[in-house]
Design a protein around this motif. Sequence first.
Motif: not given
Length: 410
Positions: A185-208
């Motif tokens: 499990a990965f937890v990502i927390a950001t200040e609210r003025d930032l757009t929170i993103r995930s590993l799903d977003d990072l790899w969208r459209g690609w795979r290994i």
Amino acid sequence: MQEEPLSASRVVDLFSGGGGMSFGFHSHEAFKLVGAADVEVGKPSTGHGAIGCNATYEANMGVAPLQLDLGEVEPDELAVKILPDGLERSDILLACPPCTGFSRAVSRNYVEDDPRNSLVARVADFAAEFRPRVILMENVPQLINGNFRHHFAALRSKLNGLGYSTHAESYVLTRFGLPQQRERAFVIATERDLTIRSLDDLWRGWRIDAKATTVRRAIDYLPPVAAGETHPDDPNHTSTHLSGDSLERIKAMPHDGGSWPDLLGSPDTERHLIPSMRRAVSIGRPNAYRDVYGRMAWDRPAPTIKRECSHVGNGRYSHPVQDRQCTVRELAILQGFPRGYRFVGTSRKNLYRQIGDAVPPLISYQLAWLTNWILSDAKPDVEQLLLPGTHLRPSDLIRQRDDSPQLTLL
């Protein structure tokens, strides 16, 4: 392509271990490690400093972690000790508290709440002091879906009160190129003025490509060594000494994925069964604990590498064809460390523990790129996500259609 930042974002790592989480950020030009802390506990019975992971961290990152119990030190006291003079905050807080108390691999965790689990919510207290823009945490999936998930709920509530948005999700890490069946499990927390993103977003459209996540691809090129030997060119290419019955048992295991049930059916091989194996057969459960003394399979990912991975009797940690435990170097590569990473210490068992406890750097490097995207709004090219020195190549990247759902905040 991402432009080089004018100034590096400052990173502090709590529960820094052997550096698995930090190394991904250390390897990224947008970040600078400014401090770390770890109590270095091997087992609760061994006391502080026993595992010696801070020396490994310093050898690879050039930063000496403080040996401190983060359950006892006050956040303001830690800030004074850990931050360089004149620095009042960090930009990134890495905080990966122990997973032992949540893991389903520990039977008592189904009924007993380990006192160390309270360290999860305590991370918010450090966040209040260090005031990072982004916080990242890794743990077993049971952190967010297990019997004691109230610790994560408390963390999320506290972070929300401090002005952070929080996202948590579990992944099987072969999806991102790790040659190991490891779910985290990965937890990502950001200040609210930032757009929170995930590993799903990072790899969208690609795979290994799945062919890149096998044991063969990761470690087949390494030179052979005998059980207990150390290769002269690499002090970490060393394995646990085996002799007597333990060595004969491994020799009897079929190559390339063999397990102890394969010993059944012949007196010549059944003589290698230990009492627990015979009991399993007697009650009609010959597949119970089949990973014990098992060999890895060349053309599959490795099994989950756990902290007690230093002996073949603790899991499927035997080499596919050589009659020995996988070496420190082999398990490190399967855990996503680059080939040149240095594990420091006189206890080989503790070097194995440093690996089993670690966040795979192959993944933390992707988290570093994800964090930089969150901070800069510049999405990396997919080729940039591959940590140099690991087994992954640009040719392993496969474009795919993606219909996955968008991120949901917690």
